[in-house]
Design an enzyme around this catalytic site. Structure first.
Site, PDB file in Angstrom:
ATOM      1  N   LYS A 150      42.639  32.507  27.289  1.00  0.00           N
ATOM      2  CA  LYS A 150      41.394  33.250  27.453  1.00  0.00           C
ATOM      3  C   LYS A 150      40.338  32.324  28.050  1.00  0.00           C
ATOM      4  O   LYS A 150      40.060  31.241  27.516  1.00  0.00           O
ATOM      5  CB  LYS A 150      40.930  33.784  26.092  1.00  0.00           C
ATOM      6  N   ASP A 174      43.107  34.733  31.497  1.00  0.00           N
ATOM      7  CA  ASP A 174      42.476  36.054  31.387  1.00  0.00           C
ATOM      8  C   ASP A 174      40.979  35.845  31.202  1.00  0.00           C
ATOM      9  O   ASP A 174      40.535  35.343  30.174  1.00  0.00           O
ATOM     10  CB  ASP A 174      43.061  36.806  30.187  1.00  0.00           C
ATOM     11  N   GLU A 200      43.892  37.249  35.193  1.00  0.00           N
ATOM     12  CA  GLU A 200      43.642  38.612  34.747  1.00  0.00           C
ATOM     13  C   GLU A 200      42.146  38.898  34.719  1.00  0.00           C
ATOM     14  O   GLU A 200      41.359  38.099  34.211  1.00  0.00           O
ATOM     15  CB  GLU A 200      44.202  38.710  33.320  1.00  0.00           C
ATOM     16  N   ASP A 226      42.777  44.408  34.304  1.00  0.00           N
ATOM     17  CA  ASP A 226      43.066  44.917  32.951  1.00  0.00           C
ATOM     18  C   ASP A 226      41.992  45.919  32.532  1.00  0.00           C
ATOM     19  O   ASP A 226      42.220  47.134  32.567  1.00  0.00           O
ATOM     20  CB  ASP A 226      43.170  43.735  31.970  1.00  0.00           C
ATOM     21  N   LYS A 248      48.037  49.296  28.758  1.00  0.00           N
ATOM     22  CA  LYS A 248      48.046  49.291  27.289  1.00  0.00           C
ATOM     23  C   LYS A 248      48.005  50.734  26.803  1.00  0.00           C
ATOM     24  O   LYS A 248      47.240  51.546  27.335  1.00  0.00           O
ATOM     25  CB  LYS A 248      46.820  48.548  26.735  1.00  0.00           C
TER      26      LYS A 248
HETATM   27 MG    MG Z   1      43.347  41.162  29.394  1.00  0.00          MG
END
Ligand code: MG
Length: 335
Positions: A150, A174, A200, A226, A248
């Protein structure tokens, strides 16, 4: 199945093993909702970033009414009758309906979908934002082959450098919409030096032209969207602007629309990463049944949770082991 189905729900409080910090903020618990449709189980994740709350999900569920009809095997028809609103709640119902479907037919969901569990890619494991040396220590300790790091803070290059110094693993980053176009254009080539696989959501949601522009720079790092992607429609809108999309169940509103989004992506030459929110084994195992269709997998949700009340998907390092029990194959954990 026949006749009216019984929809019920209860709070599903999840405590995280460690505080989870990403560009959107930090948290150490999630208040999800367990959805039950006769013998079927589903989960709705209350992700604040998507405007979802536990109370909002429960309010949606209490307004659904008798939509089940005489033949709930007609999944597409039944789901078409769901009211508009909470994607997480709709996902919970969709998952529970698929679970009931599989249980009544006596087959695991992946078999009903004709999918081969041997084709599931290895999953990444998420390293949340922290001091670079803490992030590196996590990677060193875990000893896994793929990490999702992250980023979107002040120490992005230092964090990736520190992790690369302790592991030869495949690394993805991400940014969770945390960079401006200028920051992304400056950071991506520097981060690419550490041998990353992909980046991402580098830019804020809605900046499709920014993504197209970044991709055209040819930094040699595939760009995935995303937060920008919810449904198959969003996938189509990103054609030519990204190399991949992150799907997702909590964004698509369940398995049916996730399948449409995955196939839409592939038709447009876009790769797919299948991912999850912070969810128990119910939501993540349901998603894992679709993993054989995807090029990348990020399904580490249950590994981040301390008090998962269910068992389903199991992990052999980064390898996902799908349960063979009917439906999504999730059982109550023996506490
Ligand atoms: Mg993500």
């Amino acid at each position: 199945m026949g006749g009216m189905m019984n929809l019920s729900w209860e709070a599903l409080p999840l405590e995280l093993r460690t505080t989870f910090r990403i560009a959107h903020g930090a948290s150490d618990r999630r208040d999800n909702v367990l959805v039950c449709l006769d013998e079927g189980l589903g989960e709705a994740a209350a992700v604040a970033y998507h405007g979802e709350t536990q109370a909002g999900i429960m309010a949606y569920l209490s307004g659904v009414g008798d939509i089940w009809g005489d033949d709930p095997y007609l999944l597409e028809d039944v789901l078409t009758r769901l009211p508009a609103g909470s994607a997480a709640a709709r996902a919970g119902i969709d998952i529970a309906l698929h679970d009931a479907w599989g249980k009544r037919l006596g087959q695991p969901l992946y078999r009903l979908l004709g999918l081969n569990p041997a084709r599931i890619p290895l999953t990444s494991f998420t390293i949340a934002m922290a001091e670079p040396e803490v992030m590196a220590e996590q990677a060193r300790e875990a000893g896994l082959p793929i990490y999702k790091i992250k980023v979107g803070g002040a120490q992005d290059v230092a964090a990736v450098a520190a992790i690369r110094a302790v592991t030869a693993a495949r690394l993805r980053v991400d940014a969770n919409a945390g960079w401006s176009r200028e920051q992304a254009a400056a950071l991506i080539p520097r981060l690419a030096d550490y041998g990353l696989e992909l980046v991402e959501q580098p830019l804020p949601v809605g900046d499709i032209e920014g993504l197209r522009w970044l991709k055209a720079q040819g930094f040699g790092l595939p760009i995935f969207a995303d937060e920008s992607i919810k449904t198959a429609w969003d996938v189509a809108a990103h054609a030519g602007a990204v190399d991949g999309v992150v799907i997702k169940l909590m964004k698509t509103g369940g398995i049916r629309e996730a399948l449409r989004a995955i196939h839409t992506a592939h038709a447009l030459g876009i790769q797919v990463m299948l991912s999850c929110m912070i969810e128990s084994s119910v939501g993540v195992t349901a998603a894992a049944h679709l993993a054989p269709l995807c090029e990348f997998v990020d399904l580490d949700g249950p590994l981040l949770v301390r008090n998962d009340p269910f068992v389903g998907l199991r992990y052999d390092g980064a390898r996902l082991l799908l349960p063979d029990a009917p439906g999504i194959g999730v059982l109550a954990a023996i506490q």
